[in-house]
Design a protein around this motif. Structure first.
Motif, PDB file in Angstrom:
ATOM      1  N   GLU B  48       0.837  -1.209   0.000  1.00  0.00           N
ATOM      2  CA  GLU B  48       0.000   0.000   0.000  1.00  0.00           C
ATOM      3  C   GLU B  48       0.869   1.254   0.000  1.00  0.00           C
ATOM      4  O   GLU B  48       0.601   2.217  -0.716  1.00  0.00           O
ATOM      5  CB  GLU B  48      -0.857   0.045   1.276  1.00  0.00           C
ATOM      6  N   ALA B  49       1.884   1.230   0.856  1.00  0.00           N
ATOM      7  CA  ALA B  49       2.750   2.410   0.987  1.00  0.00           C
ATOM      8  C   ALA B  49       3.513   2.667  -0.308  1.00  0.00           C
ATOM      9  O   ALA B  49       3.797   3.814  -0.648  1.00  0.00           O
ATOM     10  CB  ALA B  49       3.721   2.207   2.138  1.00  0.00           C
ATOM     11  N   ALA B  50       3.829   1.589  -1.032  1.00  0.00           N
ATOM     12  CA  ALA B  50       4.659   1.749  -2.230  1.00  0.00           C
ATOM     13  C   ALA B  50       3.843   2.130  -3.461  1.00  0.00           C
ATOM     14  O   ALA B  50       4.353   2.774  -4.377  1.00  0.00           O
ATOM     15  CB  ALA B  50       5.419   0.456  -2.506  1.00  0.00           C
ATOM     16  N   CYS B  51       2.569   1.740  -3.492  1.00  0.00           N
ATOM     17  CA  CYS B  51       1.760   1.925  -4.704  1.00  0.00           C
ATOM     18  C   CYS B  51       1.576   3.410  -5.018  1.00  0.00           C
ATOM     19  O   CYS B  51       1.134   4.175  -4.173  1.00  0.00           O
ATOM     20  CB  CYS B  51       0.399   1.254  -4.540  1.00  0.00           C
ATOM     21  N   PRO B  52       1.908   3.819  -6.259  1.00  0.00           N
ATOM     22  CA  PRO B  52       1.804   5.252  -6.592  1.00  0.00           C
ATOM     23  C   PRO B  52       0.363   5.746  -6.750  1.00  0.00           C
ATOM     24  O   PRO B  52       0.117   6.938  -6.719  1.00  0.00           O
ATOM     25  CB  PRO B  52       2.561   5.370  -7.924  1.00  0.00           C
ATOM     26  N   GLY B  54      -2.526   4.145  -5.112  1.00  0.00           N
ATOM     27  CA  GLY B  54      -3.482   3.609  -4.138  1.00  0.00           C
ATOM     28  C   GLY B  54      -4.334   2.492  -4.704  1.00  0.00           C
ATOM     29  O   GLY B  54      -5.486   2.315  -4.301  1.00  0.00           O
ATOM     30  N   ALA B  55      -3.778   1.726  -5.634  1.00  0.00           N
ATOM     31  CA  ALA B  55      -4.549   0.671  -6.285  1.00  0.00           C
ATOM     32  C   ALA B  55      -4.680  -0.564  -5.410  1.00  0.00           C
ATOM     33  O   ALA B  55      -5.648  -1.311  -5.530  1.00  0.00           O
ATOM     34  CB  ALA B  55      -3.896   0.298  -7.616  1.00  0.00           C
ATOM     35  N   ILE B  56      -3.710  -0.768  -4.532  1.00  0.00           N
ATOM     36  CA  ILE B  56      -3.695  -2.018  -3.764  1.00  0.00           C
ATOM     37  C   ILE B  56      -4.024  -1.743  -2.298  1.00  0.00           C
ATOM     38  O   ILE B  56      -3.661  -0.701  -1.752  1.00  0.00           O
ATOM     39  CB  ILE B  56      -2.330  -2.744  -3.915  1.00  0.00           C
ATOM     40  N   SER B  57      -4.747  -2.681  -1.698  1.00  0.00           N
ATOM     41  CA  SER B  57      -5.068  -2.551  -0.287  1.00  0.00           C
ATOM     42  C   SER B  57      -4.786  -3.884   0.387  1.00  0.00           C
ATOM     43  O   SER B  57      -5.110  -4.951  -0.146  1.00  0.00           O
ATOM     44  CB  SER B  57      -6.545  -2.163  -0.121  1.00  0.00           C
ATOM     45  N   ALA B  58      -4.163  -3.823   1.571  1.00  0.00           N
ATOM     46  CA  ALA B  58      -3.850  -5.050   2.297  1.00  0.00           C
ATOM     47  C   ALA B  58      -4.627  -5.094   3.609  1.00  0.00           C
ATOM     48  O   ALA B  58      -4.239  -5.753   4.561  1.00  0.00           O
ATOM     49  CB  ALA B  58      -2.347  -5.135   2.555  1.00  0.00           C
ATOM     50  N   ARG B  59      -5.732  -4.377   3.652  1.00  0.00           N
ATOM     51  CA  ARG B  59      -6.575  -4.408   4.842  1.00  0.00           C
ATOM     52  C   ARG B  59      -7.605  -5.517   4.660  1.00  0.00           C
ATOM     53  O   ARG B  59      -8.287  -5.540   3.633  1.00  0.00           O
ATOM     54  CB  ARG B  59      -7.291  -3.061   5.004  1.00  0.00           C
ATOM     55  N   ASP B  65      -7.296  -2.789  -7.392  1.00  0.00           N
ATOM     56  CA  ASP B  65      -8.152  -2.185  -8.418  1.00  0.00           C
ATOM     57  C   ASP B  65      -7.330  -2.051  -9.700  1.00  0.00           C
ATOM     58  O   ASP B  65      -6.466  -1.178  -9.806  1.00  0.00           O
ATOM     59  CB  ASP B  65      -8.640  -0.813  -7.945  1.00  0.00           C
ATOM     60  N   LEU B  66      -7.630  -2.918 -10.659  1.00  0.00           N
ATOM     61  CA  LEU B  66      -6.879  -2.896 -11.916  1.00  0.00           C
ATOM     62  C   LEU B  66      -7.121  -1.616 -12.709  1.00  0.00           C
ATOM     63  O   LEU B  66      -6.361  -1.274 -13.598  1.00  0.00           O
ATOM     64  CB  LEU B  66      -7.266  -4.097 -12.786  1.00  0.00           C
ATOM     65  N   GLY B  67      -8.197  -0.922 -12.385  1.00  0.00           N
ATOM     66  CA  GLY B  67      -8.470   0.358 -13.052  1.00  0.00           C
ATOM     67  C   GLY B  67      -7.492   1.437 -12.622  1.00  0.00           C
ATOM     68  O   GLY B  67      -7.291   2.421 -13.321  1.00  0.00           O
ATOM     69  N   LYS B  68      -6.912   1.247 -11.437  1.00  0.00           N
ATOM     70  CA  LYS B  68      -5.921   2.224 -10.956  1.00  0.00           C
ATOM     71  C   LYS B  68      -4.499   1.721 -11.160  1.00  0.00           C
ATOM     72  O   LYS B  68      -3.546   2.497 -11.108  1.00  0.00           O
ATOM     73  CB  LYS B  68      -6.126   2.472  -9.453  1.00  0.00           C
ATOM     74  N   THR B  73       6.246  -2.078 -10.799  1.00  0.00           N
ATOM     75  CA  THR B  73       6.706  -3.146  -9.926  1.00  0.00           C
ATOM     76  C   THR B  73       6.781  -2.682  -8.473  1.00  0.00           C
ATOM     77  O   THR B  73       7.414  -3.336  -7.650  1.00  0.00           O
ATOM     78  CB  THR B  73       8.094  -3.632 -10.386  1.00  0.00           C
ATOM     79  N   ALA B  74       6.110  -1.568  -8.164  1.00  0.00           N
ATOM     80  CA  ALA B  74       6.239  -1.022  -6.801  1.00  0.00           C
ATOM     81  C   ALA B  74       5.776  -2.026  -5.747  1.00  0.00           C
ATOM     82  O   ALA B  74       6.464  -2.250  -4.748  1.00  0.00           O
ATOM     83  CB  ALA B  74       5.461   0.279  -6.686  1.00  0.00           C
ATOM     84  N   CYS B  75       4.614  -2.655  -5.956  1.00  0.00           N
ATOM     85  CA  CYS B  75       4.098  -3.576  -4.930  1.00  0.00           C
ATOM     86  C   CYS B  75       4.891  -4.880  -4.885  1.00  0.00           C
ATOM     87  O   CYS B  75       5.184  -5.399  -3.812  1.00  0.00           O
ATOM     88  CB  CYS B  75       2.611  -3.834  -5.140  1.00  0.00           C
ATOM     89  N   THR B  76       5.249  -5.384  -6.067  1.00  0.00           N
ATOM     90  CA  THR B  76       5.979  -6.656  -6.069  1.00  0.00           C
ATOM     91  C   THR B  76       7.379  -6.476  -5.475  1.00  0.00           C
ATOM     92  O   THR B  76       7.897  -7.363  -4.806  1.00  0.00           O
ATOM     93  CB  THR B  76       6.084  -7.246  -7.491  1.00  0.00           C
ATOM     94  N   ASP B  77       7.985  -5.297  -5.717  1.00  0.00           N
ATOM     95  CA  ASP B  77       9.295  -5.015  -5.112  1.00  0.00           C
ATOM     96  C   ASP B  77       9.165  -4.853  -3.595  1.00  0.00           C
ATOM     97  O   ASP B  77      10.069  -5.218  -2.842  1.00  0.00           O
ATOM     98  CB  ASP B  77       9.898  -3.720  -5.695  1.00  0.00           C
TER      99      ASP B  77
END
Lengths: 512, 260
Positions: B48-52, B54-59, B65-68, B73-77
């Motif tokens: 979440e912190a890395a995503c430019p 806010g597409a991913i949420s780990a709550r 959200d593939l639309g965002k 590779t921010a989240c995978t990194d």
């Protein structure tokens, strides 16, 4: 010759702000005008929110960059444009962004169609409903036989939006005015106080067909301001990606130029081969446009020996096919007849407007960041000289096409050497990702990259907290759009698509 | 003349074999992401912190959200346990914006074909007006490339046209800037019914990296009724073509058409 009032700066090196001389507004004005009069080029002229003006000058022959600043006490100053035409768009931009009135500006019109970020009156005196792209008082030629042609913002093709207004007598174009701003998405405003989470992505998409060029310039600024060095291997991979970006776009443009004169073989071959070049960028990083390759501190993907080998093999194949496709152009008299003496931009005009890149070189100017202001630690010196070829300096469509063709040869030479050099550097290890490192306080850094359209300039200034107090993005198109307008004068309106393609400038790169 | 013909011979036949055989994609291509909540270290939320955007949420599990998503590779990194990864699956087009929100272990509900009546009218001849509205020329490049001989879009009866009056639909790239709002509305109004709208790329779906900027509207759906969403930054040409062909019901892996 450059005025002694300027602080010498190096491409991609940070400098404490206090080392940039703070001139009086009068001395600042004289310094810029005198430098331009003695042959220097205005790279940037911009202002921060506190009415501090910065000017960057380049003496390209000598490979010297200089910077000066001044502080205004009120949001108005005597315009530089009457004595320095290259400042015209910069001054209009400062008026629209910071509400600064350049008194005596001879062509005072909004650039992008938005209100200044600073509170205060709009220097253009627009009503709220008038603050939109394209709503400018267009220059008009009067006369019973004169007619006006308006094109855009939506154009007849898969092209970005812009509005072109022609003043014509029959087929002859007296004047073309270009109104942009339709793609304005507020990038520079968003950068203030940054870098933010989305900043790197905004830089990649400042001009999406120049992802490597803009992102490299941005990362160079971040690296210099935070004291991280990308290392020789990452620098070389960036340089490889930059030349692949150039090859893809030049191939596409030569094909499109062929299409615009109805020469379908080259048009159709090059349309396909351009994709092969883009696919080589995807070989590097998975993205045809080089997304996620360049990042602060290095590159997101390494090239091992096998990948280098594949790159070389596919590059050689694509190059052979490109040569076969493009050489048909030069051998077709019907094509040459349409390319030659059309869309003339003289060397004098190019210099006066501060043109850059292949368009400037095609008018006989000798400027190329890779040769004259190379980044330290980069291997761009491997690029051979291009301006010993008199064929491509006539300033017409042919020259702009030929210059690109010559440049593609240089890119190939470079890639060939660079891929070998990469092998000698040993395997790279993946560096820890640091997209937003802490930046030094009260620093300034200028980074120049020779993108495929020409000089990309990014200027970063940090405040006492190490956040951006000013971040200026200058796509080469910012300088060159007025070159297209000048090249159309006295030409036929039916030649517009051809002339336009010979420059192929960016809309979003200007609109930001 | 001889040289042209010889060059033509040497260049050979280059058109790929879509829709039956997809051309190969590079090994580093990032297609449909998959989430594995079981592998997710609870409370870490580094993605979440890395995503430019806010597409991913780990709550409460992993959500994307593939639309965002910009397929960077921010989240995978950032993820220490490999709970997020990109696959090479290029098929990403959907016909309902909600379908772009995926959860752990979930695949994507791909786009449905247009309804029977619409297919009768447009199925064999779909003319599209492409409008760039704040796009960076990235999506535009990969939309445009479908016209080259490699993709040969017109063999599917799909063509890009210059006038909205000649069009059956609109392809929108970019977040729709305030300065393009009117032009997009006017272009849409000039297209005769029945008509379709395709939003191509993260910007046109959600505003992409520009979401929240006051200079833009946050995507095409704010201005026109969007029928198909094709995510990516930019989407690969294959992903875009797959989206167009899915709208026409031409992909072999498609179920029967339902969308009215």
């Amino acid at each position: 010759m450059m005025s002694g009032n300027l602080a010498r700066v190096s491409n991609g090196a940070a400098l404490p702000l206090k080392k940039v001389p703070k001139l009086s507004p009068g001395a600042f004005r004289d310094c810029v005008i005198a430098s331009v009069a003695s042959g220097s080029r205005l790279v940037a002229l911009c202002a921060d929110e506190k009415l501090q003006l910065f000017a960057i000058m380049a003496d390209d022959e000598a490979g010297i960059l200089g910077m000066a600043r001044t502080a205004l006490s009120k949001p108005a100053y005597p315009a530089l444009t009457p004595e320095c035409p290259a400042a015209q768009l910069f001054e209009r931009e400062m008026a629209e962004q910071q509400g600064l009135l350049p008194e005596g500006h001879p062509w005072f019109k909004p650039v992008r169609g938005h209100l200044p970020g600073r509170p205060g009156p709009d220097p253009f005196g627009r009503k709220p409903a008038e603050v939109l792209a394209g709503l400018i008082p267009f220059y008009r030629v009067e006369g019973t036989s004169i007619h006006e042609v308006g094109v855009g913002p939506v154009h007849a093709g898969v092209i970005e939006p812009g509005h072109f207004r022609f003043q014509c007598l029959g087929e002859e174009v007296f004047h073309l005015e270009i109104a942009l701003g339709y793609q304005h998405r507020g990038i520079e405003r968003a950068l203030l106080g940054g870098p933010h989470a989305a900043t790197l992505k905004m830089m990649e998409s400042a001009a999406g067909d120049t992802t490597i060029g803009h992102t490299w310039a941005y990362c160079q600024n971040i690296e210099a301001l935070s004291g991280i060095a990308p290392g020789p291997r990452a620098s070389l991979i960036r340089a490889i990606a930059l030349e692949l970006e150039r090859l893809a776009n030049h191939t596409g443009d030569l094909g499109a130029l062929a299409g615009d004169v109805g020469f379908l073989p080259t048009s159709s071959f090059c349309g396909r081969i351009r994709g092969d070049w883009l696919n080589l960028s995807a070989l590097l990083c998975g993205s045809r446009l080089g997304r996620d390759l360049v990042r602060p501190g290095g590159v997101g993907f390494d090239l091992d020996g096998d990948r280098c080998l594949e790159l070389r093999t596919r590059m050689e194949k694509a190059w052979a096919e490109t040569q076969a496709a493009v050489n048909l152009l030069w051998q077709a008299p019907t094509v040459m007849q349409r390319f030659e003496r059309v869309g003339l931009l003289t060397g004098e005009q190019a210099q006066e407007i501060g043109a850059v890149g292949p368009a400037a070189r095609a008018s006989g100017l000798r400027l190329d960041v890779r040769l004259q202001h190379p980044l330290s630690g980069s291997s761009q010196s491997l690029i051979p000289h291009g301006w010993d070829d008199p064929a491509g300096s006539g300033g017409d469509v042919f020259a702009r096409a030929w210059v690109r063709w010559r440049e593609m040869h240089h890119s190939i030479d470079f890639l060939s050497k660079a891929v070998s050099a990469l092998g000698a550097l040993g395997e790279g290890k993946k560096a820890e990702r640091r997209d937003r490192p802490a930046l030094g306080a009260n620093q300034v850094c200028l980074s120049l990259v020779e993108g495929w359209r020409g000089e990309i300039a990014h200027l970063a200034v940090t405040d006492a907290g190490g956040a951006f107090s000013l971040y200026k993005v200058i796509d080469p198109s910012f300088h060159n759009w007025s070159g297209l307008a000048l090249a159309m004068r006295g030409g036929q309106i039916s030649d517009f698509p051809l002339c336009n393609k010979s420059f192929n400038l960016s809309y979003c790169g200007v609109d930001l | 003349m001889h040289r042209i013909l010889l060059t033509r011979l040497a260049q050979g036949h280059r058109t790929n074999r879509m829709p039956n055989v997809a051309p190969p994609l590079p090994d580093r291509f990032r297609g449909l992401p998959v989430l594995d909540a079981k592998a997710c270290a609870s409370g870490c939320r580094a993605c979440e912190a890395a995503c430019p955007t806010g597409a991913i949420s780990a709550r409460k599990g992993l959500h994307l959200d593939l639309g965002k998503c910009l397929f960077c590779t921010a989240c995978t990194d950032a993820c220490p346990t490999g709970a997020v990864r990109f696959t090479g699956d290029h098929r990403l087009a959907v016909s309902d914006r909600k379908d772009l929100r995926i959860d752990s272990g979930e695949g994507l509900v791909l786009a449905e074909a247009m309804g029977k009546e619409l297919r009768r009218v447009l199925g064999r001849s779909l003319r599209l007006r492409v409008v760039s509205a704040g796009g960076c020329n990235g999506c535009e490049v990969d939309v445009n490339v479908l016209q080259t001989i490699v993709w040969d879009l017109s063999r599917f009866g799909i063509q890009y046209v210059a006038s909205p009056r000649h069009a059956d639909g609109m392809v929108i790239c970019g977040p729709v800037t305030r300065n393009m709002d009117l032009a997009v509305r006017k272009t849409w109004a000039a297209i005769p019914e029945p008509k379709l709208a395709f939003a191509v790329g993260a910007c046109a779906i959600s505003g992409g990296p520009y979401a929240g900027q006051k200079e833009q509207l946050g995507g095409a759906a704010e201005v026109v009724p969007v029928d198909y969403f094709i995510p990516g930054c930019p989407p690969h040409p294959l992903t875009i073509l797959d989206g167009f062909l899915r709208a026409l019901g031409r992909m072999p892996d498609q179920k029967t058409a339902r969308k009215a």
